[in-house]
Design a protein around this motif. Structure first.
Motif, PDB file in Angstrom:
ATOM      1  N   TYR A 196      -1.770   9.578  -1.029  1.00 11.59           N
ATOM      2  CA  TYR A 196      -0.396   9.272  -0.613  1.00 11.59           C
ATOM      3  C   TYR A 196       0.244   8.321  -1.613  1.00 11.59           C
ATOM      4  N   TRP A 197      -0.474   7.250  -1.952  1.00  9.71           N
ATOM      5  CA  TRP A 197       0.096   6.257  -2.860  1.00  9.71           C
ATOM      6  C   TRP A 197       0.334   6.834  -4.244  1.00  9.71           C
ATOM      7  N   ASN A 198      -0.529   7.726  -4.697  1.00  8.70           N
ATOM      8  CA  ASN A 198      -0.286   8.341  -6.000  1.00  8.70           C
ATOM      9  C   ASN A 198       0.898   9.303  -5.951  1.00  8.70           C
ATOM     10  N   LYS A 199       1.133   9.918  -4.806  1.00  4.43           N
ATOM     11  CA  LYS A 199       2.327  10.750  -4.642  1.00  4.43           C
ATOM     12  C   LYS A 199       3.581   9.859  -4.660  1.00  4.43           C
ATOM     13  N   ILE A 200       3.512   8.717  -3.995  1.00  7.51           N
ATOM     14  CA  ILE A 200       4.625   7.761  -4.045  1.00  7.51           C
ATOM     15  C   ILE A 200       4.838   7.285  -5.477  1.00  7.51           C
ATOM     16  N   ARG A 201       3.764   7.037  -6.207  1.00  2.42           N
ATOM     17  CA  ARG A 201       3.857   6.587  -7.602  1.00  2.42           C
ATOM     18  C   ARG A 201       4.678   7.567  -8.436  1.00  2.42           C
ATOM     19  N   VAL A 202       4.476   8.866  -8.203  1.00  2.79           N
ATOM     20  CA  VAL A 202       5.184   9.907  -8.951  1.00  2.79           C
ATOM     21  C   VAL A 202       6.613  10.091  -8.437  1.00  2.79           C
ATOM     22  N   ASP A 203       6.759  10.208  -7.121  1.00  2.00           N
ATOM     23  CA  ASP A 203       8.067  10.526  -6.536  1.00  2.00           C
ATOM     24  C   ASP A 203       9.011   9.335  -6.452  1.00  2.00           C
ATOM     25  N   PHE A 204       8.450   8.146  -6.273  1.00  2.00           N
ATOM     26  CA  PHE A 204       9.258   6.936  -6.105  1.00  2.00           C
ATOM     27  C   PHE A 204       8.633   5.780  -6.905  1.00  2.00           C
ATOM     28  N   PRO A 205       8.673   5.859  -8.245  1.00  2.00           N
ATOM     29  CA  PRO A 205       7.981   4.858  -9.069  1.00  2.00           C
ATOM     30  C   PRO A 205       8.439   3.416  -8.844  1.00  2.00           C
ATOM     31  N   GLU A 206       9.712   3.219  -8.567  1.00  4.07           N
ATOM     32  CA  GLU A 206      10.184   1.845  -8.338  1.00  4.07           C
ATOM     33  C   GLU A 206       9.649   1.277  -7.022  1.00  4.07           C
ATOM     34  N   VAL A 207       9.564   2.121  -5.999  1.00  9.76           N
ATOM     35  CA  VAL A 207       8.982   1.686  -4.724  1.00  9.76           C
ATOM     36  C   VAL A 207       7.505   1.349  -4.933  1.00  9.76           C
ATOM     37  N   PHE A 208       6.801   2.197  -5.680  1.00 15.47           N
ATOM     38  CA  PHE A 208       5.383   1.944  -5.947  1.00 15.47           C
ATOM     39  C   PHE A 208       5.202   0.599  -6.658  1.00 15.47           C
ATOM     40  N   LYS A 209       6.003   0.334  -7.675  1.00 10.76           N
ATOM     41  CA  LYS A 209       5.901  -0.938  -8.410  1.00 10.76           C
ATOM     42  C   LYS A 209       6.166  -2.127  -7.485  1.00 10.76           C
ATOM     43  N   GLN A 210       7.169  -1.985  -6.629  1.00 10.74           N
ATOM     44  CA  GLN A 210       7.494  -3.073  -5.707  1.00 10.74           C
ATOM     45  C   GLN A 210       6.353  -3.311  -4.720  1.00 10.74           C
ATOM     46  N   ARG A 211       5.775  -2.239  -4.199  1.00 13.14           N
ATOM     47  CA  ARG A 211       4.659  -2.392  -3.259  1.00 13.14           C
ATOM     48  C   ARG A 211       3.448  -3.007  -3.959  1.00 13.14           C
ATOM     49  N   CYS A 212       3.245  -2.689  -5.231  1.00 14.22           N
ATOM     50  CA  CYS A 212       2.157  -3.319  -6.000  1.00 14.22           C
ATOM     51  C   CYS A 212       2.353  -4.830  -6.039  1.00 14.22           C
ATOM     52  N   LYS A 213       3.563  -5.258  -6.358  1.00  9.74           N
ATOM     53  CA  LYS A 213       3.867  -6.692  -6.417  1.00  9.74           C
ATOM     54  C   LYS A 213       3.700  -7.340  -5.047  1.00  9.74           C
ATOM     55  N   GLN A 214       4.208  -6.667  -4.012  1.00  7.33           N
ATOM     56  CA  GLN A 214       4.116  -7.223  -2.669  1.00  7.33           C
ATOM     57  C   GLN A 214       2.670  -7.332  -2.200  1.00  7.33           C
ATOM     58  N   SER A 215       1.870  -6.318  -2.460  1.00  5.94           N
ATOM     59  CA  SER A 215       0.481  -6.359  -1.999  1.00  5.94           C
ATOM     60  C   SER A 215      -0.295  -7.470  -2.703  1.00  5.94           C
ATOM     61  N   ARG A 216      -0.010  -7.682  -3.979  1.00 13.84           N
ATOM     62  CA  ARG A 216      -0.655  -8.794  -4.704  1.00 13.84           C
ATOM     63  C   ARG A 216      -0.205 -10.132  -4.134  1.00 13.84           C
ATOM     64  N   ALA A 217       1.090 -10.250  -3.877  1.00 18.39           N
ATOM     65  CA  ALA A 217       1.646 -11.519  -3.406  1.00 18.39           C
ATOM     66  C   ALA A 217       1.040 -11.951  -2.068  1.00 18.39           C
ATOM     67  N   ILE A 218       0.757 -10.984  -1.200  1.00 17.69           N
ATOM     68  CA  ILE A 218       0.205 -11.349   0.112  1.00 17.69           C
ATOM     69  C   ILE A 218      -1.304 -11.121   0.207  1.00 17.69           C
ATOM     70  N   GLY A 219      -1.903 -10.646  -0.885  1.00 15.64           N
ATOM     71  CA  GLY A 219      -3.357 -10.446  -0.902  1.00 15.64           C
ATOM     72  C   GLY A 219      -3.832  -9.247  -0.119  1.00 15.64           C
ATOM     73  N   ALA A 220      -2.980  -8.229   0.004  1.00 12.33           N
ATOM     74  CA  ALA A 220      -3.326  -7.037   0.790  1.00 12.33           C
ATOM     75  C   ALA A 220      -3.877  -5.933  -0.101  1.00 12.33           C
ATOM     76  N   ARG A 221      -5.133  -5.605   0.096  1.00 11.77           N
ATOM     77  CA  ARG A 221      -5.771  -4.497  -0.623  1.00 11.77           C
ATOM     78  C   ARG A 221      -5.594  -3.257   0.250  1.00 11.77           C
ATOM     79  N   LEU A 222      -4.640  -2.421  -0.117  1.00 14.33           N
ATOM     80  CA  LEU A 222      -4.180  -1.351   0.761  1.00 14.33           C
ATOM     81  C   LEU A 222      -4.974  -0.053   0.685  1.00 14.33           C
TER      82      LEU A 222
END
Length: 89
Positions: A21-47
């Motif tokens: 799912y996340w790799n599909k988001i990476r392709v279809d919505f790259p900006e959303v994927f980048k933002q979620r990467c930053k957010q998950s790091r910021a809160i320590g969430a390994r998704l």
């Protein structure tokens, strides 16, 4: 979302998704994927899990990991609805 091959119309970049799912988001919505990467790091969430079953951050996810069509479907729950209403989503 359905026209893009998603099985549901959850939030784009839903934390319940698997590696495919996340790799599909990476392709279809790259900006959303980048933002979620930053957010998950910021809160320590390994998704997601890697090939060994270890939880990893999104920015550690291999672009060829997972197979979205083979992953279990996930649904929004009542908490998703509450959060959406609180944030006018």
């Amino acid at each position: 979302m359905y026209k893009l091959g998603y099985r549901n119309n959850n939030c784009i970049g839903c934390v319940k998704g698997g590696a495919g799912y996340w790799n599909k988001i990476r392709v279809d919505f790259p900006e959303v994927f980048k933002q979620r990467c930053k957010q998950s790091r910021a809160i320590g969430a390994r998704l997601v899990r890697d090939s060994n079953g270890n939880r990893i951050f999104l920015d550690e996810l291999s672009p060829d990991a997972g197979k979205y069509p083979d992953e279990p479907d996930f649904q929004c729950g009542f908490m998703c609805e509450i959060i959406s209403k609180e944030n006018n989503l």
